[in-house]
Design an enzyme around this catalytic site. Structure first.
Site, PDB file in Angstrom:
ATOM      1  CB  SER A   1      -0.869  -0.085   1.130  1.00 53.57           C
ATOM      2  OG  SER A   1      -0.067  -0.161   2.553  1.00 53.57           O
TER       3      SER A   1
ATOM      4  CE  LYS B   1      -2.551   0.905   5.779  1.00 52.28           C
ATOM      5  NZ  LYS B   1      -2.413   0.569   4.324  1.00 52.28           N
TER       6      LYS B   1
END
Length: 824
Positions: A693, A736
């Site tokens: 990612s 996140k």
């Protein structure tokens, strides 16, 4: 008759040797052991003078350094025959007792000295002395014959004494009279008085001896009576056997067990087996080894809840209130638990109307709570039991390697016992408790079998109605038990076992949730445990937030509670020592209680920088941001540093390929890429980093470094990049985003496919941040770079090149002490 010859002359002043616990009489030859300095000095002085010494007993034997007042007035004057000094510093002296002497005018140097006067004994009337002598001899012999123990040498010496006064002295010396009584015998100047005193003491000793013999006889009689009762009991058993027509009579214990088991309402096939064991026990001798095994087995059977249930409380509103009171957050978990209870309630109502079988009420999936440690898996199982009104049983399975832990041991083994499931039901006292199988992912397997295989029957609703424990040997119905399992790593649970369970995932707590948990649950509990009242300590929200972010790094709240406990203990010490009456703990004072911060979260860059892009990563203990730095220098190829995993390295190569492919559009010449060494570095090189990612952040960093266009400092991004520029979805978006918000980031670039995950982010947090869903790499660059895609295309249309002044600025940042593996 005098005990000292009339012509005996003695010194007027002699050394004195004090003794403890004994008295020496005239005509005796006796060893004296001396260890005290005062006694040894007196012996040395006597040897240097006329070898004459006075032996005197102490009034109190515990005095180590006696004075004249601590000694009796009458002692025994002795001649020193021999002195021997031992290696340990003690002295052994052999003396011959001369006569009784009275001591006066004590003086003290290193030892005691005294003026002495010999005491001449008076005999009294001859006829009286003869009568007393005979009485003394007869009583002594009677005492010895009656069982009084003296050494044969002492008895012979006493019996051979012709002088009655010497006989009395020797009897007093060898008998265990009190020191005061022995001293009284020494001080008696008339022989007849001396004999009378000894006769009185012998009478007392005879009475003690008679009492000892009486007590001994009583003890023997008690033992004989117990033995007689044992034989009578055995005879009664034989009589009972005859009264029952030749069948064995049952003991009271067996009859009591039979009554308990009859009251259990056992199934016919189970009752038949138990009755067989009862009959075996009734025919056995109670002291037989096998009788003890059967008795223990039947006791276990009688204590199991074969038909004892607790009534379910299936009020959904009450259950919701209990779950909310006991736990903050965990909304998905609570919803699933309430759904489970709702289904159970509807089934029960249909069963009461006769629409379905009653056995169908308890059927349902086995729940397994998965998630990192400390997030509330075990405690929410307790809340479920509380909301249902059921008993709660926790069975720790971590490290279990033996199948018998679940199924029990067969009764043929010494020390056999039921398995943990049956033991848990026995302790619960009901057949429908909530049983928590804790740490089911940590089951092991060894030489004794696989316990996870034994759990297959326990957790299968189609089989557990007839679960047979090896120890019981008869089926026990587990269908009404509500089983809940917990695990940290669901992938470690065997597939066959996992197939029987429904997974409910517990995610890590966000910082806002930890703050509320600390205020509502942890802080009050720690104040109570550390003896503090709420008005004696106040911890501000800012202090708790700093404690969460700078002193703990975990998914749950266990370490957070420990740190709060540390603060509470230190405040308790200050309050107990009257240093303060009330303490207020702020974020600025936190290091006073806990020391320097252990973790330093990242913060956004101070300015927009060339070649430095902000990515986001996820760990089981929460999310955070990371910086991806790219530097372009003369050379060839690509260099990757920062302890990157294989997947992350592939993301960097894919990003560089995309940059090459679209170089013309972005104003990047082929020669610029081919003749440059592109160094990509992710700081905090001591922390392993892995995951796909970070592709968007790597692409932004590379494009920024090659074009000289700075990347925006207030933008963080997460998403996987492909060679064709597609922006693919990722996991852990909630964690996140929370980590980025903590670092001060306001703009988030995320894959458009992850828009649905925004619902998991608290609404107050969503309202303060800007989210930019992206499907392509161009959309990422349009937000991430200063000037956006227009600045890039303007370079491409103008055919510009990167000037030396446009080289990336070095980014020097210091990461926190994070030991978790960062997953980008």
């Amino acid at each position: 008759m005098p005990d000292v010859p009339t012509d005996t002359t003695i010194p007027a002043n002699v050394p004195v040797c004090p003794v403890r616990g004994s008295v020496i009489y005239p005509t005796m030859v006796q060893h004296i052991d001396a260890s005290r300095a005062i006694s040894i000095a007196a012996i040395d002085a006597a040897m240097l003078e006329e070898k004459t010494i006075l032996i005197v007993s102490q009034r109190d034997k515990d005095i180590d350094d006696p004075q004249g007042k601590d000694l009796y007035d009458v002692g025994t004057l002795c001649n020193v025959l021999r002195v021997r000094k031992n290696a340990d510093g003690t002295v052994q002296m052999l003396v011959s007792a001369v006569g009784r002497a009275r001591a006066t005018n004590y003086t003290r140097t290193d030892f005691l000295r005294a003026d002495v006067t010999l005491i001449r004994s008076e005999t009294g009337k001859a006829i009286e002395l003869q009568a007393l002598s005979r009485e003394l001899n007869e009583k002594f012999e009677s005492l010895i014959a009656g069982g009084k123990f003296l050494s044969s040498e002492a008895v012979t010496t006493i019996q051979n004494k012709e002088d009655a006064g010497e006989m009395a002295d020797f009897i007093a010396f060898n008998m265990d009279f009190r020191i005061e009584d022995k001293q009284a015998v020494l001080e008696a100047t008339r022989v007849t008085d001396r004999i009378r005193k000894v006769l009185t003491l012998l009478d007392g000793e005879a009475e003690v001896l008679n009492m000892q013999q009486k007590i001994r006889a009583q003890v023997k009689e008690e033992i004989d009576r117990n033995q007689r009762e044992y034989y009578l009991r055995e005879q009664m058993k034989v009589i009972q056997k005859e009264l029952h027509g030749g069948e064995d009579g049952e003991t009271d214990e067996t009859e009591e067990l039979r009554k308990k088991i009859d009251a259990l309402g056992l199934a016919p096939e189970v009752k038949k087996e138990i009755d067989r064991e009862l009959n075996r026990l009734s025919r056995m001798h109670p002291d037989a080894a096998e009788a003890s095994v059967i008795r223990t087995y039947l006791t276990t059977i009688s204590e199991l809840p074969w038909n004892t249930r607790s009534d379910d409380q299936l009020d959904i509103a009450t259950a919701a209130t209990i779950l909310d009171d006991d736990h903050y957050g965990l909304e998905k978990v609570k919803d699933r638990v309430l759904e489970f209870l709702a289904v159970r309630r509807l089934r029960k109502e249909r069963a009461e109307r006769g629409e379905i079988d009653a056995a169908e009420v308890n059927k349902g999936p086995i729940l397994v709570f998965t998630g990192p440690p400390g997030v509330g898996k075990t405690s929410i199982a307790q809340s479920i039991a509380k909301s249902l009104g059921r008993k709660y049983v926790r069975i720790a399975l971590g490290g279990a390697r033996d199948e018998s832990d679940i199924r029990g041991h067969r009764r043929t083994y010494i020390g056999a016992m039921p398995g943990r499931i049956i033991q848990g039901l026995r302790s619960a006292g009901t057949r429908n408790p909530v049983v928590l199988l804790d740490e089911v992912d940590k089951l092991g397997s060894g030489m004794q079998g696989d316990p996870s295989a034994a759990l297959l029957e326990v957790l299968d609703p189609a089989q557990n109605a007839n679960f047979t424990d090896h120890y019981l040997g008869v089926p026990f119905d587990l269908s009404e038990v509500m089983f809940i399992a917990t695990a940290n790593y669901p992938e470690q649970i065997p597939p066959a076992l996992m197939d029987r369970m429904e997974v409910i995932d517990f995610s890590s707590y966000i910082e806002q949730e930890k703050l509320q948990i600390a205020k509502r649950y942890l802080l009050p509990r720690q104040l109570n445990q550390n003896g503090l009242k709420p008005n004696q300590i106040a911890i501000t929200d800012a202090a708790l937030e700093k404690l969460i972010s700078h002193y703990t790094r975990e998914a749950g709240v266990r370490n957070l509670e420990r740190e709060i406990g540390t603060v509470a203990r230190k405040v308790a010490r200050r309050v107990a020592s009257s240093e303060v009456k009330r303490a207020k703990v702020t974020d600025k004072e936190l290091d006073r209680y806990l020391g320097q911060a252990r973790y330093m979260p990242e913060h956004e860059n101070r300015e927009d920088m060339v070649g430095v892009a902000t990515g986001m990563f996820y760990t089981p203990v929460g999310g955070d941001i990371l910086f991806i730095e790219t530097s372009v220098s003369p050379g060839r190829g690509m260099l990757l540093t920062g302890q990157l995993g294989d997947v992350m390295k592939e993301s960097a190569r894919a990003a560089l390929t995309y940059a090459k492919t679209n170089g013309d559009r972005f104003g990047i010449s082929k020669e610029r890429i081919d003749e440059s060494e592109i160094h990509i570095h992710v700081p905090a090189g001591g922390i392993p980093k892995e995951g796909p990612s970070a592709g968007g952040a790597m692409l932004t960093s590379i494009i920024s470094a090659l074009t000289g266009i700075p990347a925006r400092k207030d933008v963080a991004m997460t998403g996987e990049i492909t060679l064709t520029g597609r922006y693919l979805p990722i996991g852990g978006l909630k964690e996140k985003v929370l980590g980025a918000r903590r670092a001060g980031i306001r703009h988030i670039i995320m894959p458009k496919a992850n828009e649905g995950d925004l619902r998991d982010i608290p609404s107050d947090l969503r309202s303060t941040m800007h989210f930019h869903p992206a499907e392509t790499a161009d959309q990422v660059l349009d937000v991430a770079l200063v000037g956006g895609l227009k600045a890039l295309e303007a370079r491409g249309n103008g055919g510009g090149t990167v000037t030396p002044e446009a080289k990336p600025k070095p980014a020097r940042r210091k990461r926190g002490n994070d030991e978790a593996v960062a997953t980008a």
